[in-house]
Design a protein around this motif. Sequence first.
Motif, mmCIF file in Angstrom:
data_model
loop_
_atom_site.group_PDB
_atom_site.id
_atom_site.type_symbol
_atom_site.label_atom_id
_atom_site.label_comp_id
_atom_site.label_asym_id
_atom_site.label_seq_id
_atom_site.Cartn_x
_atom_site.Cartn_y
_atom_site.Cartn_z
ATOM 1 N N HIS A 131 0.841 -1.203 0.000
ATOM 2 C CA HIS A 131 0.000 0.000 0.000
ATOM 3 C C HIS A 131 0.870 1.244 0.000
ATOM 4 C CE1 HIS A 131 -4.055 -1.646 0.538
ATOM 5 N NE2 HIS A 131 -3.444 -2.617 1.211
ATOM 6 N N HIS B 27 -12.306 8.198 12.716
ATOM 7 C CA HIS B 27 -12.752 7.397 11.573
ATOM 8 C C HIS B 27 -14.163 6.884 11.813
ATOM 9 C CE1 HIS B 27 -12.097 3.577 8.889
ATOM 10 N NE2 HIS B 27 -12.998 4.401 8.394
ATOM 11 N N GLU C 249 -11.719 10.176 7.789
ATOM 12 C CA GLU C 249 -11.636 8.803 7.306
ATOM 13 C C GLU C 249 -10.307 8.574 6.592
ATOM 14 O OE1 GLU C 249 -15.012 7.764 4.997
ATOM 15 O OE2 GLU C 249 -16.456 8.394 6.524
ATOM 16 N N ALA D 118 -7.549 7.406 3.823
ATOM 17 C CA ALA D 118 -7.622 7.419 2.362
ATOM 18 C C ALA D 118 -8.002 6.042 1.841
ATOM 19 C CB ALA D 118 -6.282 7.860 1.781
ATOM 20 N N THR D 119 -7.459 5.002 2.456
ATOM 21 C CA THR D 119 -7.789 3.621 2.095
ATOM 22 C C THR D 119 -7.762 2.753 3.335
ATOM 23 O OG1 THR D 119 -5.478 3.062 1.625
ATOM 24 C CG2 THR D 119 -6.825 3.817 -0.241
ATOM 25 N N VAL D 120 -8.509 1.664 3.275
ATOM 26 C CA VAL D 120 -8.499 0.653 4.331
ATOM 27 C C VAL D 120 -8.304 -0.704 3.660
ATOM 28 C CG1 VAL D 120 -9.783 -0.432 6.210
ATOM 29 C CG2 VAL D 120 -10.041 2.026 5.784
ATOM 30 N N ASP D 121 -7.290 -1.420 4.087
ATOM 31 C CA ASP D 121 -7.016 -2.742 3.517
ATOM 32 C C ASP D 121 -8.186 -3.674 3.842
ATOM 33 O OD1 ASP D 121 -5.975 -5.559 3.421
ATOM 34 O OD2 ASP D 121 -4.177 -4.486 2.734
ATOM 35 N N THR D 122 -8.807 -4.232 2.815
ATOM 36 C CA THR D 122 -9.990 -5.077 3.019
ATOM 37 C C THR D 122 -9.662 -6.387 3.716
ATOM 38 O OG1 THR D 122 -9.708 -5.953 0.780
ATOM 39 C CG2 THR D 122 -11.232 -4.100 1.066
ATOM 40 N N ARG E 142 -5.423 0.859 8.282
ATOM 41 C CA ARG E 142 -5.787 2.169 7.753
ATOM 42 C C ARG E 142 -4.551 2.856 7.173
ATOM 43 N NH1 ARG E 142 -8.507 1.235 12.600
ATOM 44 N NH2 ARG E 142 -10.734 1.764 12.661
ATOM 45 N N TYR E 143 -4.741 3.520 6.038
ATOM 46 C CA TYR E 143 -3.660 4.263 5.399
ATOM 47 C C TYR E 143 -4.151 5.669 5.062
ATOM 48 C CZ TYR E 143 -1.406 -0.278 4.929
ATOM 49 O OH TYR E 143 -0.849 -1.498 5.202
ATOM 50 N N TYR E 144 -3.286 6.636 5.329
ATOM 51 C CA TYR E 144 -3.633 8.036 5.125
ATOM 52 C C TYR E 144 -2.734 8.653 4.068
ATOM 53 C CZ TYR E 144 -6.273 7.538 9.464
ATOM 54 O OH TYR E 144 -7.163 7.129 10.417
ATOM 55 N N SER E 145 -3.225 9.706 3.423
ATOM 56 C CA SER E 145 -2.446 10.413 2.406
ATOM 57 C C SER E 145 -1.824 11.668 3.011
ATOM 58 C CB SER E 145 -3.335 10.804 1.226
ATOM 59 O OG SER E 145 -4.286 11.784 1.623
#
Length: 269
Positions: free
Chosen positions: A2, A25, A31, A33-37, A42-45
């Motif tokens: 990621h 969140h 929230e 930017a992405t969340v690994d399914t 959690r990942y932020y930009s």
Amino acid sequence: MHSGLTIGEFAALTHLSVRTLRRYHEAGLLEPATVDTFTGYRYYSAEQIPPAQVIHRLRQLDVPLAEVKSILATDDPGRRADLITGHLRRLEEELDRTRSAVVSLRQLLRPEPADLQVELRSVPGRTVAAIGDRMALDGVVAWYDAAMAELDAAYPPAERTGPPGGRYANELFADGAGSVTVYRPVRDPRAAGRIEVVELPAVDLAITVHSGNHDGIDVSYGRLGAWVVAHALAVDGPIYETYVVGPRDTDVESQWRTEIGWPVFRLSA
């Protein structure tokens, strides 16, 4: 793999804890930017760092989460400024209340002066220009400022014959709401707008002077009341205040003098 910042890295950059970021969140405030399914990570930009820092500052000012969300959601700079300004105004009011309470407590912790200066004064009836209303106690200060400004505008210094005053019903203090009247002795009282010509009755008062601003004036009230109980016969009637020297006279608060008059029954000499 990621791209972006892990929640730990983002927490270090924004000074928001991992626990706080998770809570934001869940609340829909910030929230990732992405969340690994698969892992739920959690990942932020990098673009999310400025709004996260804004949130951090707003929360330091105790702005409620709902208001923070409203501030971030609006694209209107004016609306955003109004929301923040409204909260800052509430904080300033809270600071004023805290300062007043601190001043009162410090005065109460000092030994009470045995020689409280009290004057028994027979005040004759007077005809004054006045503005009166019924209101809640917590609205008196703002109302007083507006009423006095109206009286000052109607009667320039050359027409005034004495310092301004106020008359406050017992219910204002006992029940939190009651009648309030502010007035100015002037040469030619006349009605205009909210201003009325009022006949103040003759009254006997036990009077003491509160020095400085009104932080802690409740302590002066209490000491005068205790003196009246010990030395005179209190009667049911409004409390009088006379603003001998106040903010309209000087910016130096230490020079302000407010006379507090407690109605009493006075035997003829």
